[in-house]
Design a protein around this motif. Structure first.
Motif, PDB file in Angstrom:
ATOM      1  N   ALA A  52      41.116  45.914  72.247  1.00  0.00           N
ATOM      2  CA  ALA A  52      41.296  44.545  71.767  1.00  0.00           C
ATOM      3  C   ALA A  52      39.966  43.802  71.870  1.00  0.00           C
ATOM      4  O   ALA A  52      39.243  43.954  72.858  1.00  0.00           O
ATOM      5  CB  ALA A  52      42.367  43.834  72.588  1.00  0.00           C
ATOM      6  N   LEU A  67      49.386  42.866  67.431  1.00  0.00           N
ATOM      7  CA  LEU A  67      48.400  43.936  67.585  1.00  0.00           C
ATOM      8  C   LEU A  67      49.005  45.279  67.196  1.00  0.00           C
ATOM      9  O   LEU A  67      48.529  46.327  67.619  1.00  0.00           O
ATOM     10  CB  LEU A  67      47.904  43.985  69.038  1.00  0.00           C
ATOM     11  CG  LEU A  67      47.036  42.817  69.511  1.00  0.00           C
ATOM     12  CD1 LEU A  67      46.815  42.890  71.011  1.00  0.00           C
ATOM     13  CD2 LEU A  67      45.701  42.788  68.775  1.00  0.00           C
ATOM     14  N   ASN A  70      47.805  49.907  65.682  1.00  0.00           N
ATOM     15  CA  ASN A  70      46.406  50.185  65.963  1.00  0.00           C
ATOM     16  C   ASN A  70      46.336  51.452  66.818  1.00  0.00           C
ATOM     17  O   ASN A  70      47.284  52.246  66.838  1.00  0.00           O
ATOM     18  CB  ASN A  70      45.761  48.990  66.668  1.00  0.00           C
ATOM     19  CG  ASN A  70      45.414  47.870  65.693  1.00  0.00           C
ATOM     20  OD1 ASN A  70      44.530  47.999  64.865  1.00  0.00           O
ATOM     21  ND2 ASN A  70      46.134  46.747  65.782  1.00  0.00           N
TER      22      ASN A  70
END
Length: 283
Positions: A52, A67, A70
């Motif tokens: 991150a 998020l 990913n």
């Protein structure tokens, strides 16, 4: 003339820095999160992130953070700095654990961590007492910490596709649950304590190793759908309460087993749309 010079300087600056707008590590770009429905929202989904961005933890006004999808393998303790988060979406990464600091997200209402590699859930998550929706599906969990019994406002819980042989005891304290998905685990039995979940509308336990059902299910008078497909059920309790009008559609060993009530046919029109969507598209 002066205006023309300024415009030329701006063009020259853009020509020298063509990739600046595409840099995810740019604090300027990360801080350009949008406002949707009055909430501060940031989506970094599908960006191929392995870590991150460090600047992310400076956005303490964030309320919704995505998020998902990913390649994150871990989150730093700084996650706890985002104390205003209401929604946190982490699904589709490679997380094997969550930091203990997740417990500092005291305003959190929705947490998605499905399709990761979790082998345990931190005890500190029990401090997020405002949670209403929690999905831990498609991980490698065999248990949950007792501290999650503090999640008394939780309405929807998805634990499907894990490694649980027994129903975690903390679930029986989540008395606001209306949706519970335990499908595709290794459950062999369900305790009589299930009767404490009086608000349940949808209970999914398909794809386990159940051989019998607890009589406590008879007391779940708000149930609209009970899915027991693909188990090994041989013994059924006596569903004698006339107020529930239970209906057994198929109960032969090895066959699909589905109970629908209180209706005479499978009618999902009365199920709240958001509950139904969470059931059909949980992961």
């Amino acid at each position: 003339m002066g205006g023309r010079v300024c415009r030329e300087e701006v063009k020259e600056e853009k020509r020298r820095s063509p990739g600046r707008e595409d840099s995810l590590s740019s604090a300027d770009k990360i801080q350009r999160f949008s406002k949707q429905s009055g909430h501060n929202v940031l989506s970094l989904a599908r960006r191929g992130l392995k870590d991150a961005p460090g600047e992310l933890w400076e956005l303490q006004e964030l309320e919704k953070l995505n998020l998902s999808l990913n390649n994150l393998k871990a989150l730093p303790p700084q996650l706890g700095l985002l104390s205003n988060l209401l929604v946190l979406n982490l699904w589709g990464n490679q997380l094997s654990s969550l930091p203990a600091e997740v417990g500092q997200l005291r305003r959190l209402r929705v947490l998605f961590v499905y399709r990761n590699r979790l082998t345990e859930v931190p005890e500190e998550l029990g401090a997020c007492t405002q949670l209403e929706v929690l999905s831990l599906a498609n991980n490698q969990l065999s248990s949950l910490p007792a501290s999650l019994s503090n999640l008394t406002r939780l309405r929807k819980l998805n634990l499907s596709h894990n490694l649980m042989a027994h129903l975690p005891g903390c679930i029986y304290s989540m008395k606001a649950l209306v949706f519970l998905d335990l499908s595709c685990n290794r459950l062999e039995n369900v305790a009589e304590n299930i009767q404490a979940l009086l608000e349940l509308k949808i209970l999914i336990m398909e794809g386990n190793q159940l051989q019998s059902l607890p009589r406590g299910l008879c007391f779940l008078i708000r149930l609209e759908l009970l899915n027991l497909d693909f188990n090994h059920i041989r013994d059924l309790p006596e569903f004698s309460s006339p107020s529930t009008r239970w209906r057994l559609e198929a109960a032969l060993p090895g066959a699909a087993c589905c109970m629908v009530f209180p209706h005479d046919a499978l009618d999902l029109s009365t199920v709240e749309p958001e509950i139904l969507a969470f059931w059909i598209f949980p992961s």
